[in-house]
Design a protein around this motif. Structure first.
Motif, PDB file in Angstrom:
ATOM      1  N   GLU A  77      36.008  42.976  37.770  1.00  0.00           N
ATOM      2  CA  GLU A  77      34.837  43.130  37.772  1.00  0.00           C
ATOM      3  C   GLU A  77      34.702  44.351  36.777  1.00  0.00           C
ATOM      4  OE1 GLU A  77      31.461  44.655  41.078  1.00  0.00           O
ATOM      5  OE2 GLU A  77      33.606  45.553  41.531  1.00  0.00           O
ATOM      6  N   VAL A  92      31.033  38.178  30.850  1.00  0.00           N
ATOM      7  CA  VAL A  92      31.814  37.688  31.396  1.00  0.00           C
ATOM      8  C   VAL A  92      33.174  37.236  30.440  1.00  0.00           C
ATOM      9  CG1 VAL A  92      33.048  35.495  33.518  1.00  0.00           C
ATOM     10  CG2 VAL A  92      31.099  36.883  33.480  1.00  0.00           C
ATOM     11  N   TYR A 109      30.546  35.668  39.699  1.00  0.00           N
ATOM     12  CA  TYR A 109      31.173  36.245  38.223  1.00  0.00           C
ATOM     13  C   TYR A 109      31.401  35.203  37.759  1.00  0.00           C
ATOM     14  CZ  TYR A 109      30.962  41.351  38.612  1.00  0.00           C
ATOM     15  OH  TYR A 109      30.178  42.497  39.039  1.00  0.00           O
TER      16      TYR A 109
END
Length: 408
Positions: free
Chosen positions: A222, A232, A256
């Motif tokens: 994160e 990402v 994510y």
């Protein structure tokens, strides 16, 4: 080129049809209307003469009626002479402007909404394109270098800034201080120094070694995403997959990875990951609000007519990310065969080992989707017996039975 030729001829055909309708449209034929009125008035005059002959209308009254009808005949006969008989025609300039607007507007609309020069890709080609995009996307350092420095929060000055400097000096002097690095990572993130937070968190994982948890790894990933401005990177993806290898239910990692799928041309997989997280909940999980803000748009990209489910309606872990990726590349028949195998495995496990009400509900709804209504009904009745003394569980089973169409 073929697409543009077809588009041009379709737009031209529509313009031609509308122009033809406009050319044929004009004022009503006044002559035909007037002739009809004249014939009616003549018939009325003849009817008056017959009434006079039969003695129904007195002569003075008949004279007045003849005068009125004659006046109307003169007015009706004068109408076509004054107005002319040719219907009005739509100006050629208007027809030309309409054609240009339709054809030119069609091309302009496609330039805005479409993708000129981008062919219609088959599913296999789209998957290959997405894989190439994922494989060649920028790395973490490139993403960080492309961004300006993050502004510090309003409360990051004064005494807090002094404490941060002391914390950094202390940790630098004590590289094996686990608690110090944990505090440093948390406070660097608070200062919006996400790259520094990721470095500190990486040191935390090194110090923990085999005791590193899925949460620790997801936190590191994160920080990488935040340092890259929400992107990402391959390094962040590796971290999230490592977190899921330790705990397949790790919510942040699944969120994510879903975001990564959306960013690299696989909104279908991203949508499934996020939908599963919503169904699993809990409603106060930190990833719920970001998903709710994006999933409707992602569902459109995925080609799904979507309704937000009840958050936290079921807590079953569901398939892995790898299972979803594999299923997205299967044909419809292969996908149904895989789902059937998963349902059979779940059914066998519940029959031999039992399980929570959510698993029974998942089995019932899955059987309903597969069209196995008789088996869904049998499982539903069995589950109602198993949870006879648990009202909450029975509510879950009833909801699943209603969805599968087997509950009364």
């Amino acid at each position: 080129m073929t697409f543009w030729i077809i588009t041009f001829f379709m737009a031209a055909l529509v313009a031609l049809m509308m122009a033809r309708a406009l050319v044929g449209r004009g004022a009503p034929d006044v002559t035909s209307t007037a002739e009809y009125d004249l014939q009616i008035y003549r018939d009325q005059l003849a009817e008056v003469e017959r009434d006079v002959a039969r003695g129904i209308i007195p002569a003075p009254d008949a004279e007045r009626v003849r005068t009125e009808i004659s006046r109307r005949i003169l007015a009706a006969d004068a109408g076509p002479r004054a107005q002319g008989t040719a219907p009005q025609r739509t100006p050629v300039v208007l027809i030309g402007a309409l054609g240009i607007a339709l054809i030119g507007g069609s091309f302009a609309l496609y330039q805005w909404l479409g993708a000129p020069g981008y062919g219609d890709l088959a599913l296999e080609d789209r998957i290959a394109f997405a894989e190439e995009l994922r494989a060649n996307r920028p790395d973490q350092q490139t993403a960080e270098d492309s961004l300006p420095p993050f502004p510090a929060p309003d409360d990051a000055g004064g005494e807090f800034a002094s404490l941060m400097e002391r914390l950094r000096e202390t940790v630098a002097a004590r590289p094996d201080d686990l608690q110090g690095h944990i505090l440093l990572a948390q406070n660097e993130a608070r200062m919006n120094n996400f790259a520094a937070a990721a470095a500190a968190q990486n040191r935390v994982m090194t110090l923990k070694n085999d005791e590193t948890s899925a949460e620790d790894i997801a936190t590191y990933g994160e920080y990488l995403v935040l340092a890259a401005g929400g992107y990402v990177s391959p390094e962040a993806e590796t971290a999230f997959r490592a977190a899921l290898a330790r705990d397949e239910t790790e919510g942040r990692a699944r969120y994510y990875l879903g975001l990564m799928m959306v960013q690299t041309g696989r909104p279908d997989i991203g949508f499934r990951l996020w939908d599963q997280l919503l169904r699993r909940g809990p409603a106060d999980a930190p990833w719920i609000d970001p998903i709710l803000a994006q999933i409707n748009d992602v569902s459109i990209l995925a080609g799904v007519n979507y309704t937000i489910p009840t958050i936290g309606a079921g807590d079953a872990p569901g398939p892995t990310v790898e299972d979803m990726e594999a299923a997205a590349e299967m044909s419809a028949a292969e996908r149904m065969e895989m789902i059937g195998g998963m349902v059979e495995g779940l059914s066998n496990r519940l029959a031999t080992q039992g399980g929570p009400a959510q698993d029974w509900a998942r089995l019932i709804t899955s059987l309903g989707v597969l069209g196995n209504s008789e088996q869904a009904l049998a499982v539903f009745e069995n589950a109602m017996d198993v949870f006879a003394d648990d009202p909450t569980a029975r509510d879950i089973i009833l909801a699943a039975g209603s969805q599968a169409g087997v509950a009364e």
